[in-house]
Write an enzyme that holds these catalytic residues in place. Structure first.
Site, PDB file in Angstrom:
ATOM      1  N   ASP A 182      -6.319  -1.960   0.046  1.00  0.00           N
ATOM      2  CA  ASP A 182      -6.361  -0.654   0.386  1.00  0.00           C
ATOM      3  C   ASP A 182      -7.175  -0.538   1.452  1.00  0.00           C
ATOM      4  O   ASP A 182      -8.354  -1.101   1.592  1.00  0.00           O
ATOM      5  CB  ASP A 182      -7.211   0.233  -1.087  1.00  0.00           C
ATOM      6  CG  ASP A 182      -7.233   1.672  -0.747  1.00  0.00           C
ATOM      7  OD1 ASP A 182      -6.310   2.084  -0.691  1.00  0.00           O
ATOM      8  OD2 ASP A 182      -8.486   2.056  -0.579  1.00  0.00           O
ATOM      9  N   GLU A 267      -0.742  -0.151   2.273  1.00  0.00           N
ATOM     10  CA  GLU A 267      -0.347   1.296   2.154  1.00  0.00           C
ATOM     11  C   GLU A 267       0.001   1.722   3.510  1.00  0.00           C
ATOM     12  O   GLU A 267      -0.403   1.288   4.469  1.00  0.00           O
ATOM     13  CB  GLU A 267      -1.470   2.021   1.536  1.00  0.00           C
ATOM     14  CG  GLU A 267      -2.827   2.006   2.455  1.00  0.00           C
ATOM     15  CD  GLU A 267      -3.941   2.771   1.828  1.00  0.00           C
ATOM     16  OE1 GLU A 267      -3.742   3.819   1.177  1.00  0.00           O
ATOM     17  OE2 GLU A 267      -5.147   2.455   1.990  1.00  0.00           O
ATOM     18  N   ASP A 348     -10.967   2.333  -4.997  1.00  0.00           N
ATOM     19  CA  ASP A 348     -10.427   1.700  -4.177  1.00  0.00           C
ATOM     20  C   ASP A 348      -9.612   0.324  -4.522  1.00  0.00           C
ATOM     21  O   ASP A 348      -8.498  -0.193  -4.204  1.00  0.00           O
ATOM     22  CB  ASP A 348     -11.271   1.097  -2.811  1.00  0.00           C
ATOM     23  CG  ASP A 348     -11.569   2.437  -2.057  1.00  0.00           C
ATOM     24  OD1 ASP A 348     -11.128   3.403  -2.188  1.00  0.00           O
ATOM     25  OD2 ASP A 348     -13.064   2.262  -1.218  1.00  0.00           O
TER      26      ASP A 348
END
Length: 371
Positions: A182, A267, A348
């Site tokens: 992340d 992501e 996270d």
């Protein structure tokens, strides 16, 4: 796997070569801006434009009495500027870039040459209209004969030559490791496994005091003076140092991740929109988009799997253990307990584990995977 690869080297021109290069930079910039203005006017007049039309206009432009100086530079470089303008328009219509902009004299300068515009033999590189070979610092061996090159001068006054070659990239050996992370500002990368997060690099933040001091010194100098130009170069050299450090870090990190993992899951963020917020400086310093870009093309080169989660994938609000999803989860909440299964999550790390699970499903691996 055959790929097109650019190899960039620094060179140190003589005073005469600097003058000839400056002449090429100026002529190429003039032709590009002239043809861009011409295309805009033709659009207002209801006429279409193309590379062929621009090439004919360039021939006529060189015959006019006020532009005979265009004949003193390589025609290959001028034609390349027309191709770059054509590519800029295609990227704009394909929504890959914004509308083409006029080139500025104080910005970085460059011009390109095709194979008929330069000669490379026995380590000596000679450009069209420049008789003496360039003093190039060859830091690596070229894999073949270059098909084109680009000569550039950055804002700090450094000269580079970039040669485009056909290269054969061998796929890396298959391994069983997977990677998911992340992105963030407090932690640059938070991994799906239990290893500690990667601290964010702060290349600009650590030298921001010097950037501000040199910027104030530049603003006090008189417009057009030599002292202002010296102050501008000092500031440009500092920015070049910051950019080089960031680029070196990102290339080393992306290469390490691709070499050590068979699949990489990341992501997708609306970075352009986030750059409009008060965090723009920190986001720009982190260079998320550049890291994602490098991971994508290096994975394709070396036979790795690269996947990005959908931009609206609720990685932070979803429990990776049971799948419970919050309706909303403010950014100030960094830890939360799942009301369904009782699992306590770090925001996270939970997002990284959800990205891992989604990547495994999207790439054809059934079932959930625990990091």
């Amino acid at each position: 796997m055959p790929v097109k690869r650019a190899f960039r080297f620094r060179f140190y021109p003589t005073a005469e070569q600097e003058q000839r290069l400056a002449q090429h930079f100026g002529c190429v910039r003039f032709v590009y801006n002239h043809m861009l203005a011409r295309r805009e006017q033709r659009y207002k007049d209801g006429l279409k434009s193309s590379y062929v039309d621009d090439a004919a206009a360039l021939t006529a432009l060189k015959q006019t009495p006020g532009c005979v100086w265009l004949r003193e530079v390589s025609i290959v470089a001028l034609q390349a500027s027309l191709r770059h303008l054509e590519t800029a328009y295609k990227n704009f219509f394909a929504r890959r870039a914004g509308f083409p902009r006029f080139k500025r004299k104080r910005a970085a300068q460059s011009y390109s040459l095709m194979r008929n515009g330069f000669n490379l033999r026995d380590g000596k590189l000679t450009l069209a209209k420049i008789a003496a070979p360039l003093d190039v610092r060859w830091s690596r061996q070229l894999p073949g004969t270059p098909s084109s090159l680009t000569v550039s001068r950055d804002a700090a006054g450094r000269y580079f030559v970039s040669l485009l070659c056909d290269d054969e990239v061998a796929p890396l050996p298959v391994c069983d490791k997977l990677f998911a992370a992340d992105l963030g500002l407090t932690h640059f990368l938070t991994f799906a496994d239990d290893q500690p997060p990667l601290s964010p690099p702060k290349f600009l933040a650590e030298l921001l005091h010097r950037v501000r001091r040199l910027s104030r010194a530049l603003s006090r100098k008189q417009q057009g003076s030599k002292n202002r130009n010296k102050a501008r170069q000092r500031l440009a050299r500092l920015h070049a140092r910051i950019a080089d450090s960031r680029k070196d870090f990102l290339h080393k990190l992306s290469t390490q991740l691709i070499r050590e993992n068979q699949a990489v899951f990341m992501e997708d963020l609306c970075i352009k929109g986030m750059m409009r917020s008060h965090l723009a400086r920190s986001i720009g310093d982190a260079a998320w988009s550049e890291l994602l870009r490098q991971l994508a093309y290096k994975a394709a080169w070396y036979g790795r799997t690269y996947w990005q989660a959908d931009r609206f994938f609720a990685s932070s609000k979803t429990c990776h253990a049971c799948g419970f999803k919050h309706k909303s989860l403010p950014l100030n909440i960094r830890q939360w307990a799942c009301p369904a299964c009782g699992e306590i999550h770090d925001r996270d790390r939970n997002a990284a584990r959800n990205i891992l699970n989604a990547g495994l499903l999207a790439t054809g691996t059934a079932g959930r995977a625990e990091p």
